[in-house]
Scaffold this active site. Structure first.
Site, PDB file in Angstrom:
ATOM      1  N   GLU A 276      17.591  -4.054  10.005  1.00  0.00           N
ATOM      2  CA  GLU A 276      17.857  -2.850  10.815  1.00  0.00           C
ATOM      3  C   GLU A 276      18.207  -3.225  12.256  1.00  0.00           C
ATOM      4  OE1 GLU A 276      18.242   0.068   9.563  1.00  0.00           O
ATOM      5  OE2 GLU A 276      17.557  -0.504   7.557  1.00  0.00           O
ATOM      6  N   ASP A 357      22.599  -8.034   6.883  1.00  0.00           N
ATOM      7  CA  ASP A 357      21.869  -8.999   6.050  1.00  0.00           C
ATOM      8  C   ASP A 357      22.006 -10.404   6.627  1.00  0.00           C
ATOM      9  OD1 ASP A 357      20.924  -7.180   4.228  1.00  0.00           O
ATOM     10  OD2 ASP A 357      22.441  -7.592   2.685  1.00  0.00           O
TER      11      ASP A 357
END
Ligand SMILES: [Zn+2]
Length: 411
Positions: A276, A357
């Protein structure tokens, strides 16, 4: 010209429905009954079968409700329902803003009420059967009332302002309406967790302990201006987990679903949060905002071309211009454009997910993120092998297998 508009509306409604049907069909035909080779590490046969059944159960309901709303809107269009409702309300309200507001209100509630049986079935039969549902009928009912109240106040308020701008400014309304929309978007982003989330959920500060310490360490290491870590009682409704960031500039807060904390190890949660934070560091949050603002401007600008053209109202059966009928007709005509912008949005979003990611595994343990992603997907029985065409159109995130592959090649 009104016949052209009418035909365009008809074709667009049918086209949109057919595209969805084809995608659903491809996706449901794409399933193998035994665990596919590349999923054997995550699924045993029993759980895999369960995930297929879960998907199938939701598809069935989605299909019936899709058909029903398609048939209902077709009948409404072909039998002149849009104009019939207008003539029904006209003597009560006159040709005023209230006519438009009530008109939209009636359409909204009629279509919402039609969807209630499907919503109830999905929650209390399907989600219940597969062990996800935690909602009680009381909570469900109260949620419904609250969301109606919000729709009336917020949706009605925004619609009122838009109608007021259209009728008082004329074709230049779109610039002012755009400014108002941007202000509302920024406002909701700022106050989402303080104003809107508490209407439905309880937020509490994350208690001291290993998790808090690790999150604070991560934020400090990545130079992320984290001011608040909160836990949301999502378990009141579902057992599925999630997390998100809120706030602007130097005041960021994280909201973790209690269901997420329950199911994951600390290092997995740290991996999820690093992902995030990656969205923030890679400027995805601001990018999404800019994208939303641009799309909004495009739509309002196009609307300004059509909003005063009486032929749109006439295509829906009226004998003169009514702003609300034009808005409905425009909404349908805009369908193909929103399909394309949605598709582009999904392409960008999937690219952003890979980047987040990659950021996460650069700064935390790749294994932990992988375990977290696998657990998130398999626990929620999400479709691990959707059809590529379905993914291309509808998925805002790459599939689990695609993400794992990317993580493995980056790690
Ligand atoms: Zn993400």
């Amino acid at each position: 010209m009104q016949a052209v508009y009418f035909n365009a509306i008809l074709v667009i409604l049918v086209f949109g429905f057919v595209v969805e049907q084809i995608l659903d069909f491809l996706n449901s035909k794409n399933k193998e009954t035994t665990v596919p080779e590349d999923l054997r590490n995550f699924y045993d046969q029993e759980k895999y079968t369960k995930s297929l059944n879960y998907k199938r159960a939701h598809n069935k309901v989605g299909n019936i409700s899709g058909w029903m709303s398609f048939v209902a809107s077709m009948l409404f269009l072909l039998l002149g329902g849009f104009n019939w409702l207008n003539e029904l309300l006209l003597p009560e309200f006159g040709d005023t803003l209230w006519l438009s507001l009530v008109y939209f209100g009636v359409l909204f509630f009629a279509s919402d009420i039609m969807g209630i049986p499907f919503g109830l079935y999905a929650t209390f039969v399907i989600e219940e059967k597969f062990g996800f549902n935690k909602t009680t009928p009381t909570t469900y009912f109260i949620d419904k009332i609250k969301s109606y109240a919000m729709t009336i106040i917020l949706g009605g308020g925004i619609m009122y302002v838009l109608l007021l701008l259209i009728t008082s400014i004329g074709e230049q309304f779109w610039l002012y309406a755009w400014a108002v929309m941007v202000a509302i978007m920024i406002f909701t982003n700022f106050f989402y967790t303080t104003l809107f989330v508490p209407i439905f959920n309880k937020l509490t500060s994350l208690e001291d302990g290993e998790l808090r310490t690790e999150i604070e360490k991560l934020a400090a290491k990545l130079n992320f201006p984290l001011t608040k870590i909160q836990v949301m009682n999502a378990s009141k409704r579902t057992s599925k987990g999630n997390a998100y960031f809120a706030g602007f500039g130097k005041k960021k807060s994280i909201v973790l679903f209690d269901t997420l904390i329950e199911k994951h190890e600390v290092d997995e949660l740290v991996g999820i949060l690093a992902h995030e934070i990656g969205h923030y560091k890679k400027k995805h949050i601001i990018g999404n905002m800019v994208q939303g603002i641009a799309l909004n401007g495009l739509m309002l600008w196009l609307l300004s071309w059509f909003i005063f053209n009486p032929e749109l109202s006439m295509a829906l059966g009226a004998d003169q211009l009514y702003i609300h009928l034009n808005l409905i007709a425009f909404g349908i005509l805009y369908g193909p454009i929103s399909m394309i912008t949605g598709l582009i949005g999904n392409v960008i979003s999937r690219k952003n997910e890979y980047e987040a990611d990659a950021y996460a595994i650069e700064h935390t343990k790749p294994e932990a993120l992988k375990t977290a992603l696998i657990r998130l997907s398999t626990d929620s029985l999400s479709d691990l092998k959707p059809h590529p065409a379905y993914v291309f159109m509808h998925y805002s995130h790459p599939t689990l297998l695609q993400r794992l592959k990317a993580i493995n090649s980056n790690a």
